[in-house]
Scaffold this active site. Structure first.
Site, PDB file in Angstrom:
ATOM      1  N   GLN A  68     -12.693   7.290  43.144  1.00 14.27           N
ATOM      2  CA  GLN A  68     -13.782   6.755  41.949  1.00 14.27           C
ATOM      3  C   GLN A  68     -13.522   5.033  41.917  1.00 14.27           C
ATOM      4  O   GLN A  68     -12.512   4.527  41.678  1.00 14.27           O
ATOM      5  CB  GLN A  68     -13.629   7.166  40.660  1.00 14.27           C
ATOM      6  CG  GLN A  68     -14.528   6.846  39.705  1.00 14.27           C
ATOM      7  CD  GLN A  68     -14.400   6.832  38.416  1.00 14.27           C
ATOM      8  OE1 GLN A  68     -15.363   6.922  37.393  1.00 14.27           O
ATOM      9  NE2 GLN A  68     -13.330   7.694  37.935  1.00 14.27           N
ATOM     10  N   CYS A  98     -19.616   4.535  32.847  1.00 15.17           N
ATOM     11  CA  CYS A  98     -18.883   4.121  31.945  1.00 15.17           C
ATOM     12  C   CYS A  98     -19.426   3.479  30.785  1.00 15.17           C
ATOM     13  O   CYS A  98     -20.043   2.207  30.995  1.00 15.17           O
ATOM     14  CB  CYS A  98     -17.630   3.517  32.495  1.00 15.17           C
ATOM     15  SG  CYS A  98     -16.544   3.210  31.393  1.00 15.17           S
ATOM     16  N   LYS A 139     -22.042   8.372  39.864  1.00 17.78           N
ATOM     17  CA  LYS A 139     -22.257   9.129  38.743  1.00 17.78           C
ATOM     18  C   LYS A 139     -22.987   8.158  37.673  1.00 17.78           C
ATOM     19  O   LYS A 139     -22.555   7.203  37.778  1.00 17.78           O
ATOM     20  CB  LYS A 139     -21.004   9.544  38.090  1.00 17.78           C
ATOM     21  CG  LYS A 139     -20.989  10.056  36.723  1.00 17.78           C
ATOM     22  CD  LYS A 139     -19.719  10.999  36.517  1.00 17.78           C
ATOM     23  CE  LYS A 139     -19.599  11.837  34.995  1.00 17.78           C
ATOM     24  NZ  LYS A 139     -18.712  10.625  34.435  1.00 17.78           N
ATOM     25  N   GLY A 200     -22.449  17.303  31.132  1.00 15.15           N
ATOM     26  CA  GLY A 200     -22.216  17.098  29.799  1.00 15.15           C
ATOM     27  C   GLY A 200     -22.456  18.169  28.845  1.00 15.15           C
ATOM     28  O   GLY A 200     -23.265  19.318  29.002  1.00 15.15           O
ATOM     29  N   GLY A 223     -15.914  18.191  32.058  1.00 11.69           N
ATOM     30  CA  GLY A 223     -14.735  17.314  31.539  1.00 11.69           C
ATOM     31  C   GLY A 223     -14.029  17.929  30.584  1.00 11.69           C
ATOM     32  O   GLY A 223     -13.049  18.668  30.552  1.00 11.69           O
TER      33      GLY A 223
HETATM   34  C1  LIG Z   1     -11.592  10.036  27.755  1.00 16.41           C
HETATM   35  C2  LIG Z   1     -12.566  10.117  28.744  1.00 16.41           C
HETATM   36  C3  LIG Z   1     -12.602   9.306  29.886  1.00 16.41           C
HETATM   37  C4  LIG Z   1     -13.618   9.436  30.758  1.00 16.41           C
HETATM   38  N1  LIG Z   1     -13.488   8.536  31.787  1.00 16.41           N
HETATM   39  C5  LIG Z   1     -14.597   8.462  32.893  1.00 16.41           C
HETATM   40  C6  LIG Z   1     -14.525   7.861  33.862  1.00 16.41           C
HETATM   41  O1  LIG Z   1     -13.164   7.130  34.325  1.00 16.41           O
HETATM   42  N2  LIG Z   1     -15.385   8.000  34.823  1.00 16.41           N
HETATM   43  C7  LIG Z   1     -16.516   8.446  34.565  1.00 16.41           C
HETATM   44  O2  LIG Z   1     -17.519   8.509  35.441  1.00 16.41           O
HETATM   45  N3  LIG Z   1     -16.733   9.177  33.408  1.00 16.41           N
HETATM   46  C8  LIG Z   1     -15.749   9.040  32.618  1.00 16.41           C
HETATM   47  N4  LIG Z   1     -15.842   9.879  31.388  1.00 16.41           N
HETATM   48  C9  LIG Z   1     -17.174  10.609  31.257  1.00 16.41           C
HETATM   49  C10 LIG Z   1     -16.816  12.267  31.851  1.00 16.41           C
HETATM   50  O3  LIG Z   1     -16.666  12.020  33.150  1.00 16.41           O
HETATM   51  C11 LIG Z   1     -18.158  12.842  31.445  1.00 16.41           C
HETATM   52  O4  LIG Z   1     -19.335  12.451  31.942  1.00 16.41           O
HETATM   53  C12 LIG Z   1     -18.382  13.067  30.027  1.00 16.41           C
HETATM   54  O5  LIG Z   1     -17.179  13.544  29.371  1.00 16.41           O
HETATM   55  C13 LIG Z   1     -19.554  14.253  29.667  1.00 16.41           C
HETATM   56  O6  LIG Z   1     -19.048  15.646  30.214  1.00 16.41           O
HETATM   57  P1  LIG Z   1     -18.241  16.764  29.118  1.00 16.41           P
HETATM   58  O7  LIG Z   1     -19.256  17.018  28.018  1.00 16.41           O
HETATM   59  O8  LIG Z   1     -18.154  17.654  30.054  1.00 16.41           O
HETATM   60  O9  LIG Z   1     -16.802  16.203  28.828  1.00 16.41           O
HETATM   61  C14 LIG Z   1     -14.783   9.899  30.552  1.00 16.41           C
HETATM   62  C15 LIG Z   1     -14.962  10.875  29.360  1.00 16.41           C
HETATM   63  C16 LIG Z   1     -14.031  10.829  28.330  1.00 16.41           C
HETATM   64  C17 LIG Z   1     -13.925  11.571  27.141  1.00 16.41           C
END
Ligand SMILES: Cc1cc2nc3c(=O)[nH]c(=O)nc-3n(C[C@H](O)[C@H](O)[C@H](O)COP(=O)(O)O)c2cc1C
Length: 325
Positions: A68, A98, A139, A200, A223
């Protein structure tokens, strides 16, 4: 029907990727982001964030790990993508989602969602710089302030040569506040030819089904749901294949394996303490016994003491299981 483990800065590193892919159900992972400003970064930066590059970019279980990149300047992004590809990254994923203020102030992540032209330029430059055999993916969120550019942004990525995109169904302003607008992911998908991975708020098999129904996407990225329930991807896969569920995993086993792997990798005491507490608290939301452990260790700064509490918690669970049978 792929399930991708979401990138999570400060949470999903190579140790966690290894552990979670061993549990199963995960088809692809993504590294934490390599932040690109003006320079070509040395190989050690790539190896640090993605030690899997020493093994053809795959976890010990053979699951590919996308590299990434995060940044707002097309040329340095392209140069660094080329380096990542040379080092063996199976694919390059660009972070346009982000929401962090520091990242957005430095012209990276979700702030770029206000300018589809720049999404195009960065993705196109990367596509041109890496071999045809290296897929480039991206993304995005649904937008920055609102969703007006959602489809235009996604089309810009498609035109620039992205092989597929992941859409986190919220804007930057929505942060992580539920709901995730899966129907909007569907609107984007209907306007593209490339594959769209839905992301999400998937915490359960029921959420997974509903997300697929509303978005129309075959593939999902998960995630926090997998961090909280490490066997969620496996349970979803078993459910899809009509196979009987495995017995529920033992969360203390997961934590102990994490602790042992971190020690083997010579991680610092601070890493051991902070990350074990972090994961215990995240697991605790879905597992009361883990939450109890978290309250016991949350102020502890001695890794050995945390380890002893972990062992005690595990043997307490074993004792109560024995009493129940
Ligand atoms: C602690 C944390 C760190 C994250 N770091 C990144 C990242 O480095 N790059 C990215 O594209 N998304 C990042 N995200 C977003 C997640 O990849 C994801 O899009 C988001 O948590 C929604 O998915 P979920 O509801 O399944 O958690 C991060 C989310 C969290 C909570």
């Amino acid at each position: 029907m792929r399930i991708v483990l979401a990138p999570m800065e400060g949470v999903v590193d190579h140790i966690v990727r290894d552990l979670l892919t061993q549990i199963g159900g995960i088809d692809q992972c993504v590294t934490e982001f390599v932040r690109v400003s003006d320079q070509l970064l040395p190989p050690r930066v790539f190896y640090r964030l993605c030690p899997e590059l020493h093994h053809e970019g795959k976890t010990p279980n053979g699951v590919p790990v996308a590299l990434q990149l995060l940044g707002g300047k097309a040329n340095p992004m392209a140069e660094n993508a080329a380096r990542a590809a040379e080092l063996g990254a199976p694919s390059i994923d660009i972070n346009f989602g982000c929401p962090a203020k520091t990242v957005n102030r430095h012209d990276g992540g979700a702030s770029l969602l206000r300018e589809p032209k720049r999404l195009y330029e960065i993705t196109h430059a990367i596509r041109q710089a890496v071999p045809d055999t290296t897929p480039v993916t991206a993304k995005i969120r649904l937008g920055f302030e609102d969703k007006t550019l959602a489809i235009e942004n996604a089309q810009a990525l498609e035109e620039a040569g992205a092989k597929e995109i992941t859409v986190h169904g919220r804007t930057k302003m929505d942060g992580y506040k539920p709901p995730a607008y899966w129907d909007w992911i569907g609107k984007i998908r209907e306007n593209l030819k490339i594959n769209v991975i839905a992301n999400g708020e998937i915490w359960s098999i029921a959420n997974y089904q509903q997300c697929r129904k509303e978005s129309g996407s075959q593939d999902v990225m998960i995630g926090r749901g997998i961090i909280r329930y490490p066997d969620l991807a496996l349970r979803i896969k078993n459910y899809q294949l009509n196979q009987a569920s495995e017995p529920a995993i033992d969360v203390f086993d997961v934590l102990l394996r994490f602790f042992h792997s971190s020690q083997q990798q010579n991680k610092s005491k601070r890493y051991l303490c902070d990350r074990t507490k972090q994961w215990t608290s995240l697991l605790g939301i879905g597992h009361p016994a883990a939450m109890e452990l978290f309250h016991t260790i949350k102020r502890e700064i001695d890794a050995e003491v945390i380890y002893r509490h972990l062992l005690n918690a595990k043997s307490r669970v074993q004792d109560s299981d024995r009493m129940a049978t």
